[in-house]
Design a protein around this motif. Structure first.
Motif, PDB file in Angstrom:
ATOM      1  N   PHE A   1       2.414  -1.165   6.134  1.00  0.00           N
ATOM      2  CA  PHE A   1       2.603  -0.603   7.324  1.00  0.00           C
ATOM      3  C   PHE A   1       2.731   1.013   7.112  1.00  0.00           C
ATOM      4  O   PHE A   1       1.275   1.155   6.656  1.00  0.00           O
ATOM      5  N   ASP A   2       2.246   1.352   9.092  1.00  0.00           N
ATOM      6  CA  ASP A   2       0.848   2.488   9.373  1.00  0.00           C
ATOM      7  C   ASP A   2       1.395   2.870   9.427  1.00  0.00           C
ATOM      8  O   ASP A   2       1.151   4.781   9.065  1.00  0.00           O
ATOM      9  N   ARG A   3       2.761   3.800   8.918  1.00  0.00           N
ATOM     10  CA  ARG A   3       3.189   5.710   8.267  1.00  0.00           C
ATOM     11  C   ARG A   3       3.411   5.256   6.980  1.00  0.00           C
ATOM     12  O   ARG A   3       3.817   7.003   6.394  1.00  0.00           O
ATOM     13  N   THR A   4       4.036   3.805   6.602  1.00  0.00           N
ATOM     14  CA  THR A   4       4.665   4.697   5.063  1.00  0.00           C
ATOM     15  C   THR A   4       4.145   4.153   4.594  1.00  0.00           C
ATOM     16  O   THR A   4       4.335   2.837   3.641  1.00  0.00           O
TER      17      THR A   4
ATOM     18  N   LEU B   1       9.175  -3.871  -4.566  1.00  0.00           N
ATOM     19  CA  LEU B   1       9.740  -2.204  -4.655  1.00  0.00           C
ATOM     20  C   LEU B   1       9.130  -0.600  -4.861  1.00  0.00           C
ATOM     21  O   LEU B   1       9.425   0.284  -3.748  1.00  0.00           O
ATOM     22  N   ALA B   2       8.140  -0.694  -5.828  1.00  0.00           N
ATOM     23  CA  ALA B   2       7.775   0.299  -6.023  1.00  0.00           C
ATOM     24  C   ALA B   2       5.872   0.059  -5.423  1.00  0.00           C
ATOM     25  O   ALA B   2       5.755   0.859  -5.396  1.00  0.00           O
ATOM     26  N   ASP B   3       5.362  -1.601  -4.618  1.00  0.00           N
ATOM     27  CA  ASP B   3       4.739  -1.127  -4.265  1.00  0.00           C
ATOM     28  C   ASP B   3       4.731  -0.361  -2.489  1.00  0.00           C
ATOM     29  O   ASP B   3       3.843   0.582  -2.111  1.00  0.00           O
ATOM     30  N   GLN B   4       6.153  -0.181  -2.436  1.00  0.00           N
ATOM     31  CA  GLN B   4       6.748   0.600  -1.172  1.00  0.00           C
ATOM     32  C   GLN B   4       6.989   1.774  -1.107  1.00  0.00           C
ATOM     33  O   GLN B   4       7.786   2.073  -0.449  1.00  0.00           O
TER      34      GLN B   4
ATOM     35  N   GLY C   1       5.694   6.149   0.715  1.00  0.00           N
ATOM     36  CA  GLY C   1       5.940   5.026   1.185  1.00  0.00           C
ATOM     37  C   GLY C   1       7.505   4.920   1.793  1.00  0.00           C
ATOM     38  O   GLY C   1       8.248   5.604   1.827  1.00  0.00           O
ATOM     39  N   ALA C   2       7.783   3.631   2.393  1.00  0.00           N
ATOM     40  CA  ALA C   2       9.048   3.788   3.459  1.00  0.00           C
ATOM     41  C   ALA C   2       9.939   3.857   2.442  1.00  0.00           C
ATOM     42  O   ALA C   2      11.100   4.345   2.760  1.00  0.00           O
ATOM     43  N   LEU C   3       9.979   3.299   1.034  1.00  0.00           N
ATOM     44  CA  LEU C   3      10.892   3.740  -0.125  1.00  0.00           C
ATOM     45  C   LEU C   3      10.839   4.893  -0.686  1.00  0.00           C
ATOM     46  O   LEU C   3      11.119   5.210  -2.137  1.00  0.00           O
ATOM     47  N   ASP C   4       9.754   5.967  -0.544  1.00  0.00           N
ATOM     48  CA  ASP C   4      10.052   6.943  -1.284  1.00  0.00           C
ATOM     49  C   ASP C   4      11.495   8.033  -1.686  1.00  0.00           C
ATOM     50  O   ASP C   4      12.206   7.490  -0.446  1.00  0.00           O
ATOM     51  N   GLY C   5      12.026   8.339  -2.996  1.00  0.00           N
ATOM     52  CA  GLY C   5      12.851   8.899  -2.999  1.00  0.00           C
ATOM     53  C   GLY C   5      13.903   7.854  -3.722  1.00  0.00           C
ATOM     54  O   GLY C   5      15.009   8.569  -3.878  1.00  0.00           O
ATOM     55  N   VAL C   6      13.829   6.548  -3.610  1.00  0.00           N
ATOM     56  CA  VAL C   6      14.309   6.117  -4.041  1.00  0.00           C
ATOM     57  C   VAL C   6      13.949   5.445  -5.372  1.00  0.00           C
ATOM     58  O   VAL C   6      13.177   5.117  -5.953  1.00  0.00           O
ATOM     59  N   ARG C   7      15.743   5.328  -6.397  1.00  0.00           N
ATOM     60  CA  ARG C   7      15.064   5.191  -8.054  1.00  0.00           C
ATOM     61  C   ARG C   7      15.463   3.884  -8.097  1.00  0.00           C
ATOM     62  O   ARG C   7      17.288   3.628  -7.986  1.00  0.00           O
ATOM     63  N   VAL C   8      15.019   2.873  -8.986  1.00  0.00           N
ATOM     64  CA  VAL C   8      14.843   1.791  -9.033  1.00  0.00           C
ATOM     65  C   VAL C   8      15.134   2.010 -11.325  1.00  0.00           C
ATOM     66  O   VAL C   8      14.127   2.034 -11.361  1.00  0.00           O
ATOM     67  N   LEU C   9      16.290   1.364 -11.467  1.00  0.00           N
ATOM     68  CA  LEU C   9      16.060   0.623 -12.987  1.00  0.00           C
ATOM     69  C   LEU C   9      15.959  -0.464 -13.177  1.00  0.00           C
ATOM     70  O   LEU C   9      17.084  -1.322 -11.960  1.00  0.00           O
ATOM     71  N   ASP C  10      14.874  -1.687 -13.436  1.00  0.00           N
ATOM     72  CA  ASP C  10      14.566  -2.438 -13.568  1.00  0.00           C
ATOM     73  C   ASP C  10      14.517  -2.924 -15.415  1.00  0.00           C
ATOM     74  O   ASP C  10      14.262  -3.154 -15.880  1.00  0.00           O
TER      75      ASP C  10
END
Length: 403
Positions: A351-354, A26-29, A3-12
């Protein structure tokens, strides 16, 4: 594909709806969203029994996340979160002002661990003012923002609520966009920042362009409710309710032709968009009376033939079988071990690429404790000790929640 935000870590650390839905987007992405909960879990988990320990509301606000259930009041629990902060790009909470600081998780403490982190605090009313420390739920924000006034009954003048938690979802969308923008800025500058937003801010901003234009020009304010108190845009036909809207001159001409009321096209009360706005109550009253003379399928065909935006008012069950919804695969079904077959909407932005995808259902409480702690370097004996001391907690006897 990632996804577009692959590699991003979010503490929720957010609970209920606004914050969790923002981080779910953000998780969907593609973001790795770790939902940090108390040993009791997010209150949303307890609103209804659901299926196999998971209710539909929590499921629909927390898919694609991992769950860590930890006692933040303990020294060991706080240490776990501090180690996670060092690995995270964004830290999100919706505590009332001052609570994060008392927990040792205010911006200054978090930024001391990771300088470039995006620190996000979502509140009901903001950090200052007479309401800042009060609890805020969606109906309170609807009342405070003017929305309940906008929805007031046209006959009695009684304010009414929108029957969905629109302030929560508006805040969630605002927060998701703001977090993404802050992450983009951080990627370019190497610096983090504090993103603050409130439900009241989000809702007033959302409502302003359409519901409060009369308050825009200072010194020349007009009553924003002028023209609002007529019939709304739900119209009765002979057999069901529909909606139809005519904003442009061409659309107004189209609805007049569809209703066989061509003389209204040149009526000076409705000649221009401004005329139709000034005389909105009378216009809607006439339109409503004319639409009642037709069957829905017949008048909808005539309206569409004249390029007038219109649709039947669908029940929620009818939505499941609607051709437009089905053709676009807006609703998807998933077979899961823990919860059986589950239906939910796909990620709205495609998203067509991510691609944004539903990779997993919402996690049961503490489902990912061992995996997350292992990533932080905790050995099996350490994890067993933390479990024994009730620093971390697992919901017992539940199967995997993965789709």
């Amino acid at each position: 594909m990632p996804g577009a935000l692959d590699g991003v870590r979010v503490l929720d650390l957010a609970t209920m709806v606004a914050g969790p839905v923002a981080t779910m987007i953000l998780a969907d992405q593609g973001a790795d969203v770790i939902k940090v909960e108390s040993p009791r879990g997010d209150l949303m988990r307890h609103f209804s029994r659901g299926r196999n320990g998971m209710n539909a509301a929590f499921l629909s606000c927390n898919r694609n996340k991992r769950s860590l259930a930890v006692d933040l009041k303990s020294a060991d629990g706080l240490e776990i979160i501090k180690k996670l902060i060092a690995t995270a790009h964004a830290f999100v909470h919706n505590f009332r002002p001052g609570i994060a600081e008392r927990m040792g998780l205010g911006e200054e403490a978090v930024r001391a661990i990771r300088r470039d982190i995006v620190y996000v605090s979502i509140t009901g009313y903001g950090t200052k003012g007479p309401y800042a420390n009060q609890r805020a739920y969606d109906p309170v924000i609807q009342a405070m923002s003017g929305l309940a006034d906008i929805q007031r009954d046209r006959d009695t003048g009684r304010p009414r609520m929108v029957r969905t938690i629109i302030a929560d979802y508006t805040t969630a969308l605002t927060a998701a966009q703001a977090i993404t923008a802050a992450l983009f800025a951080s990627e370019r500058s190497g610096q983090g920042q504090h993103v603050q937003l409130s439900m009241l801010d989000s809702m007033i901003s959302y409502l302003w362009p359409e519901a409060m234009p009369g308050l825009t020009f200072v010194g020349a304010e007009t009553d924003p409710s002028d023209g609002e108190v007529g019939p709304d845009l739900v119209f009765a036909t002979q057999d069901r309710y529909i909606t139809a809207a005519a904003l442009s001159d061409d659309e107004w001409a189209g609805i007049c032709r569809a209703l066989n009321r061509q003389e209204l096209i040149e009526d000076p009360r409705f000649k221009t968009a401004r005329d139709r706005s000034i005389n909105a109550v009378e216009r809607r009253t006439i339109t409503s009376a004319e639409l009642e003379k037709w069957r829905a399928d017949e008048i909808l065909r005539r309206l569409l033939a004249n390029d007038v935006p219109c649709a039947p008012v669908l029940s929620r069950f009818e939505l499941l079988q609607d051709d437009q919804v089905r053709e676009n695969h807006i609703l998807e079904e998933f077979e899961t071990k823990a919860f059986g077959k589950v239906r939910m909407p796909r990620a709205a932005a495609q998203f067509d690429r991510t691609p944004a995808t539903v990779r997993a259902m919402a996690p049961v409480l503490g489902a990912d404790n061992a995996a997350i702690l292992g990533e932080l370097g905790y050995e099996a004996a350490d994890i067993a000790r933390l479990e024994g001391n009730r620093v971390v907690h697992n919901q017992p006897n539940k199967e995997s929640a993965d789709g």
